[in-house]
Design a protein around this motif. Sequence first.
Motif, PDB file in Angstrom:
ATOM      1  N   VAL A  15       0.859  -1.185   0.000  1.00  0.00           N
ATOM      2  CA  VAL A  15       0.000   0.000   0.000  1.00  0.00           C
ATOM      3  C   VAL A  15       0.896   1.236   0.000  1.00  0.00           C
ATOM      4  O   VAL A  15       1.765   1.382   0.857  1.00  0.00           O
ATOM      5  N   ARG A  16       0.664   2.109  -0.950  1.00  0.00           N
ATOM      6  CA  ARG A  16       1.414   3.360  -1.022  1.00  0.00           C
ATOM      7  C   ARG A  16       0.488   4.515  -0.659  1.00  0.00           C
ATOM      8  O   ARG A  16      -0.606   4.633  -1.191  1.00  0.00           O
ATOM      9  N   ILE A  17       0.956   5.352   0.261  1.00  0.00           N
ATOM     10  CA  ILE A  17       0.141   6.460   0.747  1.00  0.00           C
ATOM     11  C   ILE A  17       0.838   7.773   0.410  1.00  0.00           C
ATOM     12  O   ILE A  17       1.983   8.000   0.810  1.00  0.00           O
ATOM     13  N   GLN A  18       0.153   8.631  -0.306  1.00  0.00           N
ATOM     14  CA  GLN A  18       0.696   9.935  -0.645  1.00  0.00           C
ATOM     15  C   GLN A  18       0.554  10.881   0.547  1.00  0.00           C
ATOM     16  O   GLN A  18      -0.508  10.950   1.169  1.00  0.00           O
ATOM     17  N   PRO A  19       1.600  11.640   0.883  1.00  0.00           N
ATOM     18  CA  PRO A  19       1.489  12.591   1.994  1.00  0.00           C
ATOM     19  C   PRO A  19       0.677  13.814   1.597  1.00  0.00           C
ATOM     20  O   PRO A  19       0.500  14.103   0.403  1.00  0.00           O
ATOM     21  N   PRO A  20       0.175  14.571   2.581  1.00  0.00           N
ATOM     22  CA  PRO A  20      -0.538  15.812   2.262  1.00  0.00           C
ATOM     23  C   PRO A  20       0.370  16.794   1.534  1.00  0.00           C
ATOM     24  O   PRO A  20       1.576  16.861   1.792  1.00  0.00           O
ATOM     25  N   GLN A  21      -0.209  17.538   0.641  1.00  0.00           N
ATOM     26  CA  GLN A  21       0.524  18.552  -0.115  1.00  0.00           C
ATOM     27  C   GLN A  21       0.223  19.915   0.476  1.00  0.00           C
ATOM     28  O   GLN A  21      -0.779  20.546   0.154  1.00  0.00           O
ATOM     29  N   LEU A  22       1.109  20.365   1.382  1.00  0.00           N
ATOM     30  CA  LEU A  22       0.918  21.625   2.096  1.00  0.00           C
ATOM     31  C   LEU A  22       1.996  22.625   1.707  1.00  0.00           C
ATOM     32  O   LEU A  22       3.135  22.237   1.413  1.00  0.00           O
ATOM     33  N   PRO A  23       1.670  23.929   1.734  1.00  0.00           N
ATOM     34  CA  PRO A  23       2.705  24.944   1.507  1.00  0.00           C
ATOM     35  C   PRO A  23       3.783  24.861   2.577  1.00  0.00           C
ATOM     36  O   PRO A  23       3.554  24.384   3.694  1.00  0.00           O
ATOM     37  N   ALA A  24       4.979  25.355   2.251  1.00  0.00           N
ATOM     38  CA  ALA A  24       6.095  25.317   3.209  1.00  0.00           C
ATOM     39  C   ALA A  24       5.786  26.128   4.453  1.00  0.00           C
ATOM     40  O   ALA A  24       6.199  25.785   5.562  1.00  0.00           O
ATOM     41  N   ALA A  25       5.066  27.232   4.295  1.00  0.00           N
ATOM     42  CA  ALA A  25       4.704  28.083   5.438  1.00  0.00           C
ATOM     43  C   ALA A  25       3.210  28.371   5.394  1.00  0.00           C
ATOM     44  O   ALA A  25       2.652  28.669   4.330  1.00  0.00           O
ATOM     45  N   LEU A  26       2.583  28.272   6.563  1.00  0.00           N
ATOM     46  CA  LEU A  26       1.148  28.542   6.669  1.00  0.00           C
ATOM     47  C   LEU A  26       0.912  29.638   7.687  1.00  0.00           C
ATOM     48  O   LEU A  26       1.479  29.609   8.789  1.00  0.00           O
ATOM     49  N   PRO A  27       0.058  30.609   7.385  1.00  0.00           N
ATOM     50  CA  PRO A  27      -0.243  31.664   8.364  1.00  0.00           C
ATOM     51  C   PRO A  27      -1.153  31.143   9.477  1.00  0.00           C
ATOM     52  O   PRO A  27      -2.074  30.373   9.220  1.00  0.00           O
ATOM     53  N   GLU A  28      -0.879  31.557  10.704  1.00  0.00           N
ATOM     54  CA  GLU A  28      -1.719  31.137  11.821  1.00  0.00           C
ATOM     55  C   GLU A  28      -3.066  31.834  11.742  1.00  0.00           C
ATOM     56  O   GLU A  28      -3.167  32.998  11.351  1.00  0.00           O
ATOM     57  N   ALA A  29      -4.134  31.116  12.111  1.00  0.00           N
ATOM     58  CA  ALA A  29      -5.479  31.668  11.968  1.00  0.00           C
ATOM     59  C   ALA A  29      -6.339  31.283  13.161  1.00  0.00           C
ATOM     60  O   ALA A  29      -6.028  30.356  13.912  1.00  0.00           O
ATOM     61  N   ASP A  30      -7.425  32.015  13.337  1.00  0.00           N
ATOM     62  CA  ASP A  30      -8.431  31.719  14.348  1.00  0.00           C
ATOM     63  C   ASP A  30      -9.472  30.798  13.728  1.00  0.00           C
ATOM     64  O   ASP A  30     -10.147  31.177  12.763  1.00  0.00           O
ATOM     65  N   LEU A  31      -9.615  29.602  14.262  1.00  0.00           N
ATOM     66  CA  LEU A  31     -10.458  28.588  13.641  1.00  0.00           C
ATOM     67  C   LEU A  31     -11.927  29.010  13.583  1.00  0.00           C
ATOM     68  O   LEU A  31     -12.561  28.926  12.531  1.00  0.00           O
ATOM     69  N   GLN A  32     -12.479  29.473  14.681  1.00  0.00           N
ATOM     70  CA  GLN A  32     -13.890  29.844  14.698  1.00  0.00           C
ATOM     71  C   GLN A  32     -14.174  30.985  13.718  1.00  0.00           C
ATOM     72  O   GLN A  32     -15.171  30.962  12.976  1.00  0.00           O
ATOM     73  N   ALA A  33     -13.293  31.974  13.683  1.00  0.00           N
ATOM     74  CA  ALA A  33     -13.499  33.096  12.772  1.00  0.00           C
ATOM     75  C   ALA A  33     -13.419  32.645  11.324  1.00  0.00           C
ATOM     76  O   ALA A  33     -14.229  33.062  10.478  1.00  0.00           O
ATOM     77  N   ARG A  34     -12.459  31.764  11.027  1.00  0.00           N
ATOM     78  CA  ARG A  34     -12.322  31.304   9.647  1.00  0.00           C
ATOM     79  C   ARG A  34     -13.489  30.416   9.232  1.00  0.00           C
ATOM     80  O   ARG A  34     -13.918  30.437   8.078  1.00  0.00           O
ATOM     81  N   LEU A  35     -14.024  29.641  10.180  1.00  0.00           N
ATOM     82  CA  LEU A  35     -15.185  28.813   9.864  1.00  0.00           C
ATOM     83  C   LEU A  35     -16.410  29.676   9.562  1.00  0.00           C
ATOM     84  O   LEU A  35     -17.160  29.411   8.612  1.00  0.00           O
ATOM     85  N   LEU A  36     -16.613  30.725  10.351  1.00  0.00           N
ATOM     86  CA  LEU A  36     -17.734  31.628  10.108  1.00  0.00           C
ATOM     87  C   LEU A  36     -17.585  32.321   8.758  1.00  0.00           C
ATOM     88  O   LEU A  36     -18.554  32.485   8.012  1.00  0.00           O
ATOM     89  N   GLN A  37     -16.352  32.729   8.442  1.00  0.00           N
ATOM     90  CA  GLN A  37     -16.108  33.386   7.166  1.00  0.00           C
ATOM     91  C   GLN A  37     -16.351  32.433   6.002  1.00  0.00           C
ATOM     92  O   GLN A  37     -16.970  32.788   5.001  1.00  0.00           O
ATOM     93  N   ALA A  38     -15.855  31.190   6.151  1.00  0.00           N
ATOM     94  CA  ALA A  38     -16.031  30.200   5.088  1.00  0.00           C
ATOM     95  C   ALA A  38     -17.516  29.906   4.860  1.00  0.00           C
ATOM     96  O   ALA A  38     -17.968  29.760   3.726  1.00  0.00           O
ATOM     97  N   ASP A  39     -18.286  29.856   5.950  1.00  0.00           N
ATOM     98  CA  ASP A  39     -19.716  29.588   5.820  1.00  0.00           C
ATOM     99  C   ASP A  39     -20.444  30.764   5.176  1.00  0.00           C
ATOM    100  O   ASP A  39     -21.309  30.593   4.306  1.00  0.00           O
ATOM    101  N   ALA A  40     -20.090  31.984   5.582  1.00  0.00           N
ATOM    102  CA  ALA A  40     -20.754  33.174   5.043  1.00  0.00           C
ATOM    103  C   ALA A  40     -20.447  33.375   3.564  1.00  0.00           C
ATOM    104  O   ALA A  40     -21.304  33.765   2.780  1.00  0.00           O
ATOM    105  N   ASP A  41     -19.193  33.100   3.178  1.00  0.00           N
ATOM    106  CA  ASP A  41     -18.773  33.328   1.789  1.00  0.00           C
ATOM    107  C   ASP A  41     -18.932  32.091   0.918  1.00  0.00           C
ATOM    108  O   ASP A  41     -18.630  32.143  -0.278  1.00  0.00           O
ATOM    109  N   ASP A  42     -19.372  30.983   1.535  1.00  0.00           N
ATOM    110  CA  ASP A  42     -19.491  29.712   0.818  1.00  0.00           C
ATOM    111  C   ASP A  42     -18.177  29.354   0.131  1.00  0.00           C
ATOM    112  O   ASP A  42     -18.132  28.985  -1.046  1.00  0.00           O
ATOM    113  N   GLU A  43     -17.094  29.477   0.889  1.00  0.00           N
ATOM    114  CA  GLU A  43     -15.758  29.171   0.398  1.00  0.00           C
ATOM    115  C   GLU A  43     -15.086  28.182   1.350  1.00  0.00           C
ATOM    116  O   GLU A  43     -15.488  28.051   2.507  1.00  0.00           O
ATOM    117  N   PRO A  44     -14.052  27.492   0.880  1.00  0.00           N
ATOM    118  CA  PRO A  44     -13.377  26.527   1.755  1.00  0.00           C
ATOM    119  C   PRO A  44     -12.526  27.201   2.822  1.00  0.00           C
ATOM    120  O   PRO A  44     -12.091  28.343   2.665  1.00  0.00           O
TER     121      PRO A  44
END
Length: 226
Positions: A15-44
Amino acid sequence: MPAPIPRPEKKARPVRIQPPQLPAALPEADLQARLLQADADDEPLEDCLLLGETAEDFYKTEVRCCRFQGCRLSGRLDRCYFRDAIFDTCDLSNADFSGCTFRRVVFQNCKMLGVKLPEARLEQVRFAGCHLRFANLSLCVLKSVGFEGCNLDGAVLQEMRLEGAFWKDCQLTGASLFRTPLDGQDLTSDEITGIQVSLPELKGAVVTPFQACELAGLLGLIVKSQ
């Protein structure tokens, strides 16, 4: 009488498993705020680092290219879509991921006691060092999925469709695997004492001689030496 022809040794499918493809650096975010924004804008919800955040009860959310570090997710999270994500040292105990889809996702050192994943689809997913006691993965589709050093004691693993899966150094004591075909599954490094399974599911499974004797007892056979 001619000697019986030895049957070829059954080998587990690689079984071969591909690792996640993530950017080298990710900005820190507030989860609840980003979830509300994603829901309001219908975006991921995407491209963010979430450190020690807490969230519950989000539905049909698409999560892409995120790293969850030390987060606590609970409540109903069903019908969500996770792609290219890492859950590191998170507490997901009793969270309900019913019908979710996971693609190129890693769960490492996570607490997932009683987590609910019925009817979920997992593709290119790795569980490493996770506590999955009493987890419910019934009716899951597992395509290129690995469990390494995980505790699945008492887990419900019924009617799963395994399209490439492996178990290495896992605890499966008392796990229920009824109607989950184990053909080609290598269980030799796992603890399978008291698993709940029937003969059709065991056909083609790779086990040690000691495990074979124990499984024979579960199936009602009496094994004795001559």
